[in-house]
Design a protein around this motif. Structure first.
Motif, PDB file in Angstrom:
ATOM      1  N   LEU A 148      -5.255  67.355  -8.647  1.00  0.00           N
ATOM      2  CA  LEU A 148      -4.233  68.260  -9.203  1.00  0.00           C
ATOM      3  C   LEU A 148      -2.905  68.223  -8.446  1.00  0.00           C
ATOM      4  CD1 LEU A 148      -6.582  71.345  -9.834  1.00  0.00           C
ATOM      5  CD2 LEU A 148      -5.831  69.704 -11.548  1.00  0.00           C
ATOM      6  N   GLU A 149      -2.551  67.074  -7.879  1.00  0.00           N
ATOM      7  CA  GLU A 149      -1.309  67.005  -7.090  1.00  0.00           C
ATOM      8  C   GLU A 149      -0.071  67.266  -7.962  1.00  0.00           C
ATOM      9  OE1 GLU A 149      -0.451  63.226  -5.299  1.00  0.00           O
ATOM     10  OE2 GLU A 149       1.300  64.015  -4.239  1.00  0.00           O
ATOM     11  N   LYS A 150      -0.006  66.559  -9.112  1.00  0.00           N
ATOM     12  CA  LYS A 150       1.176  66.708  -9.985  1.00  0.00           C
ATOM     13  C   LYS A 150       1.287  68.133 -10.518  1.00  0.00           C
ATOM     14  CE  LYS A 150       2.137  62.134 -11.866  1.00  0.00           C
ATOM     15  NZ  LYS A 150       0.916  61.321 -11.808  1.00  0.00           N
ATOM     16  N   GLU A 151       0.138  68.679 -10.931  1.00  0.00           N
ATOM     17  CA  GLU A 151       0.126  70.038 -11.485  1.00  0.00           C
ATOM     18  C   GLU A 151       0.617  71.036 -10.426  1.00  0.00           C
ATOM     19  OE1 GLU A 151      -2.236  67.826 -11.706  1.00  0.00           O
ATOM     20  OE2 GLU A 151      -2.937  67.705 -13.785  1.00  0.00           O
ATOM     21  N   MET A 152       0.134  70.851  -9.192  1.00  0.00           N
ATOM     22  CA  MET A 152       0.505  71.783  -8.126  1.00  0.00           C
ATOM     23  C   MET A 152       1.979  71.621  -7.770  1.00  0.00           C
ATOM     24  SD  MET A 152      -1.197  74.131  -6.593  1.00  0.00           S
ATOM     25  CE  MET A 152      -2.854  73.920  -5.988  1.00  0.00           C
ATOM     26  N   GLU A 153       2.454  70.373  -7.768  1.00  0.00           N
ATOM     27  CA  GLU A 153       3.862  70.096  -7.443  1.00  0.00           C
ATOM     28  C   GLU A 153       4.790  70.839  -8.415  1.00  0.00           C
ATOM     29  OE1 GLU A 153       5.248  66.136  -5.355  1.00  0.00           O
ATOM     30  OE2 GLU A 153       4.767  65.906  -7.475  1.00  0.00           O
ATOM     31  N   ALA A 154       4.345  70.933  -9.676  1.00  0.00           N
ATOM     32  CA  ALA A 154       5.177  71.549 -10.715  1.00  0.00           C
ATOM     33  C   ALA A 154       5.313  73.066 -10.547  1.00  0.00           C
ATOM     34  CB  ALA A 154       4.587  71.232 -12.091  1.00  0.00           C
ATOM     35  N   VAL A 155       4.405  73.689  -9.810  1.00  0.00           N
ATOM     36  CA  VAL A 155       4.439  75.161  -9.715  1.00  0.00           C
ATOM     37  C   VAL A 155       4.639  75.699  -8.284  1.00  0.00           C
ATOM     38  CG1 VAL A 155       3.079  75.554 -11.819  1.00  0.00           C
ATOM     39  CG2 VAL A 155       1.882  75.265  -9.643  1.00  0.00           C
ATOM     40  N   ALA A 156       4.460  74.827  -7.270  1.00  0.00           N
ATOM     41  CA  ALA A 156       4.585  75.301  -5.884  1.00  0.00           C
ATOM     42  C   ALA A 156       6.051  75.348  -5.464  1.00  0.00           C
ATOM     43  CB  ALA A 156       3.812  74.373  -4.950  1.00  0.00           C
ATOM     44  N   GLY A 157       6.400  76.305  -4.587  1.00  0.00           N
ATOM     45  CA  GLY A 157       7.738  76.304  -4.004  1.00  0.00           C
ATOM     46  C   GLY A 157       7.889  75.026  -3.186  1.00  0.00           C
ATOM     47  N   SER A 158       7.065  74.875  -2.153  1.00  0.00           N
ATOM     48  CA  SER A 158       6.981  73.621  -1.382  1.00  0.00           C
ATOM     49  C   SER A 158       5.514  73.251  -1.285  1.00  0.00           C
ATOM     50  CB  SER A 158       7.519  73.822   0.035  1.00  0.00           C
ATOM     51  OG  SER A 158       8.875  74.161  -0.015  1.00  0.00           O
ATOM     52  N   LEU A 159       5.252  71.961  -1.496  1.00  0.00           N
ATOM     53  CA  LEU A 159       3.859  71.487  -1.434  1.00  0.00           C
ATOM     54  C   LEU A 159       3.685  70.564  -0.226  1.00  0.00           C
ATOM     55  CD1 LEU A 159       1.025  71.117  -2.737  1.00  0.00           C
ATOM     56  CD2 LEU A 159       2.002  69.247  -4.087  1.00  0.00           C
ATOM     57  N   TYR A 160       2.687  70.844   0.590  1.00  0.00           N
ATOM     58  CA  TYR A 160       2.397  70.024   1.766  1.00  0.00           C
ATOM     59  C   TYR A 160       0.993  69.444   1.589  1.00  0.00           C
ATOM     60  CZ  TYR A 160       6.178  72.971   3.469  1.00  0.00           C
ATOM     61  OH  TYR A 160       7.365  73.642   3.587  1.00  0.00           O
ATOM     62  N   ILE A 161       0.939  68.121   1.441  1.00  0.00           N
ATOM     63  CA  ILE A 161      -0.371  67.465   1.304  1.00  0.00           C
ATOM     64  C   ILE A 161      -0.781  66.953   2.680  1.00  0.00           C
ATOM     65  CG2 ILE A 161      -1.621  65.549   0.226  1.00  0.00           C
ATOM     66  CD1 ILE A 161      -0.608  67.197  -1.998  1.00  0.00           C
ATOM     67  N   THR A 162      -2.043  67.147   2.995  1.00  0.00           N
ATOM     68  CA  THR A 162      -2.531  66.591   4.260  1.00  0.00           C
ATOM     69  C   THR A 162      -3.914  65.966   4.050  1.00  0.00           C
ATOM     70  OG1 THR A 162      -2.991  67.063   6.583  1.00  0.00           O
ATOM     71  CG2 THR A 162      -3.438  68.851   5.045  1.00  0.00           C
ATOM     72  N   THR A 163      -4.115  64.810   4.646  1.00  0.00           N
ATOM     73  CA  THR A 163      -5.432  64.164   4.532  1.00  0.00           C
ATOM     74  C   THR A 163      -6.043  64.042   5.929  1.00  0.00           C
ATOM     75  OG1 THR A 163      -4.263  62.039   4.521  1.00  0.00           O
ATOM     76  CG2 THR A 163      -5.051  62.848   2.400  1.00  0.00           C
ATOM     77  N   ASP A 164      -7.360  64.254   5.982  1.00  0.00           N
ATOM     78  CA  ASP A 164      -8.040  64.224   7.289  1.00  0.00           C
ATOM     79  C   ASP A 164      -7.848  62.859   7.961  1.00  0.00           C
ATOM     80  OD1 ASP A 164      -8.930  66.548   6.144  1.00  0.00           O
ATOM     81  OD2 ASP A 164     -11.069  66.162   6.396  1.00  0.00           O
ATOM     82  N   ASP A 165      -7.855  61.784   7.125  1.00  0.00           N
ATOM     83  CA  ASP A 165      -7.760  60.430   7.705  1.00  0.00           C
ATOM     84  C   ASP A 165      -6.331  59.884   7.723  1.00  0.00           C
ATOM     85  OD1 ASP A 165      -7.266  59.930   5.059  1.00  0.00           O
ATOM     86  OD2 ASP A 165      -8.932  58.529   4.768  1.00  0.00           O
ATOM     87  N   GLY A 166      -5.374  60.698   7.313  1.00  0.00           N
ATOM     88  CA  GLY A 166      -3.973  60.273   7.352  1.00  0.00           C
ATOM     89  C   GLY A 166      -3.613  59.231   6.289  1.00  0.00           C
TER      90      GLY A 166
END
Ligand code: NAD
Ligand code: FES
Length: 292
Positions: A148-166
């Motif tokens: 849901l990255e695109k969906e969240m990007e459309a509604v979040a003020g600022s979106l910060y994605i983080t992955t455990d493995d970078g």
């Protein structure tokens, strides 16, 4: 019967379905959940509502295949139907009870972990539709499991994605990004964390240190979803609560996460349930008083 009008595999073993459930779609609010069954004999599966369309009368659910019941669910195709689709259950998020004007004055941080991104989405979307911008951290083990990255990007003020493995976005767990944002000067009045129990535990330990009030959405094992069976019992501020009727949202700084995680493991076996009955005695159940 509740017809599946859309099915999509978001990533390996994680599916999204839009289901015709007019009464649920008409009444549900962010934070609530449904309990579904594929047929009259199958296990009940509690799922937080990911989205809803009141006009079309559909409710969106997202689930991960973790056992036999969810694997059966994943076999259903568009045009097939669920036998039961009970809801909306639980209390709506506290946020939707506040006025947009009040919410606009608050700095809100959502922390979504893995499949927990699905229940975070309707809350952020509701805020966005009411003119409130919230920061959102989404944590995933690796890039391929992000949903849901695109969906969240459309509604979040600022979106910060983080992955455990970078492998995508920032590197490390969600707690690292919270620390980074605060170190960069961000201030938050409230944090809403939804994801695996272990994530919520560590987010709460950190936000307590940082002085940020935190709400979590608990997902213990549920059976009836009406406060009768006792399966979803949790301890909050030293008091017995049932996530299905008193929650699923609670003040994260008051939740006994270690007990909740132990219960989640014990409840899976008959032997474990017997241990819980012995330990919890008269307070084992929400209401029916009969074990077994
Ligand atoms: P995951 O194990 O991939 O974890 C997601 C993120 O949580 C990680 O990327 C990391 O940033 C963070 N995290 C994990 N452990 C952490 C720790 N010890 N400290 C700090 N951060 C940590 O998540 P998953 O595989 O998608 O999780 C599935 C679990 O989520 C299932 O147990 C499911 O029941 C639960 N879930 C909960 C809800 C809810 O409403 N609370 C909703 C959907 C799924
Ligand atoms: Fe909550 Fe049964 S699922 S008491």
């Amino acid at each position: 019967m509740y017809r599946i009008v859309k099915k999509a595999e978001l990533t390996t073993n994680i599916y999204l379905m839009d289901v015709e459930a007019e009464r649920v779609a008409r009444k549900c609010l962010p934070g609530q959940f449904v309990i579904v069954r594929t047929d009259a004999e199958s296990e009940r599966i509690p799922l937080t509502i990911c989205d809803y369309d009141r006009e079309k009368g559909t409710v969106t659910i997202v689930f991960q295949c973790v056992g036999a019941a969810t694997q059966w669910m994943a076999k259903l195709q568009e045009g097939d139907s669920f036998h039961d689709f009970v809801g909306p259950l639980g209390c709506p998020s506290e946020l939707v009870k506040e006025s947009p004007e009040t919410l606009k004055k608050r700095k809100i941080l959502f922390v979504a972990g893995g499949v927990g991104t699905a229940p975070v989405y309707p809350q952020v979307k509701w805020l966005h539709e009411n003119g409130v911008n919230a920061d959102v951290i989404v944590g995933s083990k690796t890039k391929d499991l992000l949903i849901l990255e695109k969906e969240m990007e459309a509604v979040a003020g600022s979106l910060y994605i983080t992955t455990d493995d970078g492998s995508y976005g920032r590197s490390g767990m969600v707690t690292q990004t919270i620390k980074d944002l605060v170190a960069e000067g961000k201030k938050y009045d409230v944090c809403i964390a939804i994801g695996p129990m272990i994530m919520m535990k560590f987010v709460c330990l950190l936000t307590k240190e940082l002085g940020i009030p935190t709400v979590v959405s608990l997902n213990p094992i549920m059976v009836d979803g009406t406060g009768m069976c006792g399966a979803c019992r949790v301890t909050v501020d030293g008091k017995v609560k049932f996530a299905c009727v008193d929650g699923p949202e609670f003040d994260g700084h008051l939740v006994n996460f270690d007990e909740a995680m132990r219960r989640q493991t014990l409840y899976k076996t008959e032997e474990g349930r017997a241990v819980l009955k012995l330990e919890e005695g008269e307070t084992h159940h929400g209401g029916c008083g009969n074990c077994g």
